[in-house]
Motif scaffolding. Structure first.
Motif, short mmCIF file in Angstrom:
data_model
loop_
_atom_site.label_atom_id
_atom_site.label_comp_id
_atom_site.label_asym_id
_atom_site.label_seq_id
_atom_site.Cartn_x
_atom_site.Cartn_y
_atom_site.Cartn_z
N ASP A 1 0.89 -1.23 -0.03
CA ASP A 1 -0.05 0.00 0.02
C ASP A 1 0.87 1.23 0.12
O ASP A 1 0.13 2.39 0.02
CB ASP A 1 -0.83 -0.24 1.04
CG ASP A 1 -1.89 -1.14 0.83
OD1 ASP A 1 -2.33 -1.37 -0.17
OD2 ASP A 1 -2.38 -1.34 2.06
N LYS B 1 3.15 4.30 -1.48
CA LYS B 1 3.38 5.03 -2.64
C LYS B 1 4.85 4.69 -3.07
O LYS B 1 5.71 5.37 -2.11
CB LYS B 1 2.63 6.40 -2.66
CG LYS B 1 1.36 6.28 -2.89
CD LYS B 1 0.70 7.89 -2.97
CE LYS B 1 -0.60 7.90 -2.98
NZ LYS B 1 -1.00 9.33 -3.05
N TYR C 1 7.52 6.88 -5.68
CA TYR C 1 7.53 7.83 -6.83
C TYR C 1 9.02 7.60 -7.44
O TYR C 1 10.02 7.97 -6.82
CB TYR C 1 7.55 9.30 -6.44
CG TYR C 1 6.07 9.68 -5.86
CD1 TYR C 1 4.90 10.00 -6.87
CD2 TYR C 1 5.85 9.41 -4.45
CE1 TYR C 1 3.82 10.42 -6.16
CE2 TYR C 1 4.42 9.75 -3.88
CZ TYR C 1 3.56 10.24 -4.64
OH TYR C 1 2.10 10.69 -4.46
N ARG D 1 2.30 1.20 -4.64
CA ARG D 1 1.64 1.81 -5.58
C ARG D 1 2.43 2.74 -6.43
O ARG D 1 3.00 3.84 -5.97
CB ARG D 1 0.34 2.50 -4.95
CG ARG D 1 -0.31 1.80 -4.31
CD ARG D 1 -1.24 2.37 -3.50
NE ARG D 1 -1.99 3.42 -3.74
CZ ARG D 1 -2.38 4.38 -2.79
NH1 ARG D 1 -2.03 4.37 -1.61
NH2 ARG D 1 -2.76 5.43 -3.11
N LYS D 2 3.16 2.26 -7.49
CA LYS D 2 4.07 2.97 -8.40
C LYS D 2 3.41 4.27 -9.14
O LYS D 2 2.48 4.07 -9.80
CB LYS D 2 4.86 2.20 -9.31
CG LYS D 2 5.52 1.02 -8.32
CD LYS D 2 6.31 -0.06 -9.32
CE LYS D 2 5.33 -1.22 -9.79
NZ LYS D 2 4.88 -2.03 -8.49
N HIS D 3 4.26 5.41 -9.15
CA HIS D 3 4.10 6.53 -9.88
C HIS D 3 5.37 6.94 -10.90
O HIS D 3 6.46 6.97 -9.96
CB HIS D 3 3.76 7.74 -9.06
CG HIS D 3 2.29 7.72 -8.30
ND1 HIS D 3 1.35 8.37 -8.64
CD2 HIS D 3 2.24 6.55 -7.15
CE1 HIS D 3 0.26 7.87 -7.65
NE2 HIS D 3 0.96 7.04 -6.95
N ASP E 1 -0.61 1.55 -17.71
CA ASP E 1 -1.69 1.66 -16.73
C ASP E 1 -1.83 0.43 -15.96
O ASP E 1 -2.17 0.35 -14.75
CB ASP E 1 -2.93 1.79 -17.52
CG ASP E 1 -2.93 3.26 -18.24
OD1 ASP E 1 -2.18 4.32 -17.84
OD2 ASP E 1 -3.70 3.33 -19.06
N GLU E 2 -1.37 -0.51 -16.28
CA GLU E 2 -1.25 -1.81 -15.57
C GLU E 2 -0.45 -1.72 -14.33
O GLU E 2 -0.61 -2.54 -13.29
CB GLU E 2 -1.10 -2.97 -16.42
CG GLU E 2 -1.02 -4.46 -15.79
CD GLU E 2 -0.78 -5.59 -16.74
OE1 GLU E 2 -0.18 -6.45 -16.03
OE2 GLU E 2 -0.80 -5.53 -17.78
N PHE F 1 1.41 1.19 -13.33
CA PHE F 1 1.66 2.64 -12.64
C PHE F 1 0.40 3.31 -12.58
O PHE F 1 -0.54 3.42 -13.30
CB PHE F 1 2.56 3.61 -13.46
CG PHE F 1 3.68 3.07 -13.90
CD1 PHE F 1 4.88 3.14 -12.48
CD2 PHE F 1 4.24 2.34 -14.79
CE1 PHE F 1 6.19 2.74 -12.78
CE2 PHE F 1 5.52 1.78 -15.32
CZ PHE F 1 6.43 2.07 -13.94
N GLU F 2 0.16 3.82 -11.17
CA GLU F 2 -0.99 4.60 -10.88
C GLU F 2 -0.99 5.87 -11.55
O GLU F 2 -1.96 6.57 -11.82
CB GLU F 2 -1.01 4.93 -9.27
CG GLU F 2 -1.54 3.73 -8.55
CD GLU F 2 -2.03 4.09 -7.27
OE1 GLU F 2 -2.23 5.13 -6.75
OE2 GLU F 2 -2.15 3.31 -6.36
N ALA F 3 0.25 6.47 -12.09
CA ALA F 3 0.27 7.75 -12.80
C ALA F 3 1.65 7.80 -13.54
O ALA F 3 2.55 7.12 -13.11
CB ALA F 3 0.30 9.04 -11.90
#
Length: 180
Positions: free
Chosen positions: A44, A46, A48, A71-73, A90-91, A93-95
């Motif tokens: 859970d 993040k 960056y 949750r990779k950005h 999109d699979e 990375f969240e952004a």
């Protein structure tokens, strides 16, 4: 928890050599970065990634991405254009952005792969987290960048080859900027 990292360069023999990374092989480097990531990052959290996730790797990006929780950005760096075209980003990375602003731990932070001389709120205590420099301090702009206490290098070369928290990033950069 929020973590920051950049310039992992999975699979890049060139970068490992140019940056004098302390590994016997590219496989050792890749395994160390993956191990360090997995020791810190929970599903859970993040993370960056501020550019240059991989470079000239023969291995598919999914090989690395599937081993890294969180949750990779992705903030696009100069070596991210080729491999990001080969997968469904999109699979994984969240952004995916070239530059963005976030709030983390009460701090306004601009994320950009490249060091900037100005960013939103920079004159009023807002932070810039960048990559691209690795551990180099030989660029013509270095004396100016060195004075910016709120410009932080997220490169793995100065951050123990691991994603780091904001507090760790501040401390690692303080030490790195004083090494002259």
């Amino acid at each position: 928890m929020d973590y920051f990292t950049s310039d992992l360069h999975f699979g890049s023999v060139d970068v490992a050599q140019l940056s004098n990374r302390p590994f016997d092989s590219i496989l050792d480097m890749n395994e160390c970065i993956i191990r360090n990531w997995n020791e810190r990052v929970k599903p859970d959290d993040k993370v960056y990634i501020i550019g240059d996730f991989m470079n000239r790797a023969e291995t598919n990006p999914e090989h690395y991405l599937s081993q890294l929780p969180g949750r990779k950005h992705l903030i696009i760096g100069n070596h991210d254009h080729g491999w990001t075209q080969r997968i469904d980003v999109d699979e994984w990375f969240e952004a995916v952005e070239y530059m963005t602003e976030i709030l983390s731990g009460g701090h306004l932070i601009t994320l950009c792969h490249y060091p900037l001389m100005e960013w939103h709120g920079g004159r009023h205590g807002a932070f810039l987290i960048h990559g691209h420099l690795h551990d180099r301090r030989d660029a013509p702009f270095w004396p100016l960048l060195q004075r910016y206490k709120t410009a932080l290098n997220a490169g793995v070369d100065i951050n123990g080859f691991a994603p780091v928290t904001f507090g760790e990033l501040v401390e690692n950069n303080r030490r790195w900027k004083q090494m002259d």
